[in-house]
Design an enzyme around this catalytic site. Structure first.
Site, PDB file in Angstrom:
ATOM      1  N   SER A  73      48.179  29.068  46.009  1.00  0.00           N
ATOM      2  CA  SER A  73      48.435  29.930  47.152  1.00  0.00           C
ATOM      3  C   SER A  73      48.047  29.276  48.464  1.00  0.00           C
ATOM      4  O   SER A  73      46.988  28.664  48.576  1.00  0.00           O
ATOM      5  CB  SER A  73      47.636  31.232  46.990  1.00  0.00           C
ATOM      6  OG  SER A  73      47.828  32.098  48.088  1.00  0.00           O
ATOM      7  N   ASP A 124      52.876  31.194  42.651  1.00  0.00           N
ATOM      8  CA  ASP A 124      52.400  31.600  43.966  1.00  0.00           C
ATOM      9  C   ASP A 124      51.794  32.993  43.807  1.00  0.00           C
ATOM     10  O   ASP A 124      52.104  33.712  42.849  1.00  0.00           O
ATOM     11  CB  ASP A 124      53.595  31.632  44.930  1.00  0.00           C
ATOM     12  CG  ASP A 124      53.244  32.161  46.309  1.00  0.00           C
ATOM     13  OD1 ASP A 124      52.122  31.885  46.781  1.00  0.00           O
ATOM     14  OD2 ASP A 124      54.095  32.840  46.903  1.00  0.00           O
TER      15      ASP A 124
END
Length: 209
Positions: free
Chosen positions: A117, A17
């Site tokens: 993301s 992430d």
């Protein structure tokens, strides 16, 4: 939350992430900027800013930046221009997470690195330029606003796993949100809950990296 069992040779790819794992995020910076333009105290706006359905639609590319800012204008009750909203919106990026760059550099010499993301077009345009150095360690960055899927939806992980091209069980995924970790594990990935850069460092050490 249980820690995954990691050992040398247990991974063929690492998936990160971005927010609060690679890049530091501070939404208070956005509120401070918007309050400055609106002529009010940031505290006046705190309860009016929410990560709601509109935000999620923005992150999957369903609505434009202009439509998102229009929604903020209505929900927050401040008459700012799109340019002023954009300034605050991009102000949330507070730099790289401490120590993450050398960890990624080292890991990239051993395994392919990818990122995934939940984000939006405005942020992508900003961080792609502002943090090009640290983001250069990733072979590919999967963006919710580009693929139309966001964590923790199962289809989002399936899309990314297929694109990476190795079994889900051979991908170690790093994220700061518990729901995203749970979603990843449900789709077969090995997932590490990141509360600080030390969690990344510890996982890499366990992997022999």
């Amino acid at each position: 939350m249980t820690r995954p069992l990691l050992s040398p040779g247990a991974a063929d790819a690492l998936l990160f992430d971005l927010g609060r794992v690679v890049l530091d995020i501070d939404f208070n910076k956005a509120l401070a900027c918007w309050a400055g333009h609106a002529g009010c105290e940031p505290a006046h706006l705190v309860g009016r800013f929410a990560r709601d359905e509109i935000s999620q639609r923005h992150e999957t590319g369903e609505i434009s930046d202009a439509e998102f800012f229009a929604a903020l204008r209505a929900s927050m009750g401040i008459e700012l221009s799109d340019t002023q909203f954009l300034e605050g919106w991009n102000a949330i990026f507070a730099g790289e997470m401490p120590g993450i760059a050398p960890l990624l550099k080292r890991a990239a010499k051993r395994l392919p690195l990818y990122a995934f993301s939940n984000t939006n077009g405005a942020h992508v345009e900003h961080f792609s330029k502002a943090y090009a150095g640290v983001l250069g360690h990733f072979r590919e960055i999967f963006l919710s606003s580009s693929i139309g899927l966001r964590k923790p939806d199962g289809a989002a992980y399936d899309h990314v796993v297929k694109a990476i091209g190795v079994p889900a069980s051979r991908i170690v995924f790093f994220d700061d949100l518990a729901e995203n970790i749970e979603g990843a594990r449900f789709r077969g990935l090995t997932a590490v809950h990141v509360t600080s850069p030390e969690d990344v460092a510890g996982a890499l050490a366990a992997l022999g990296i």
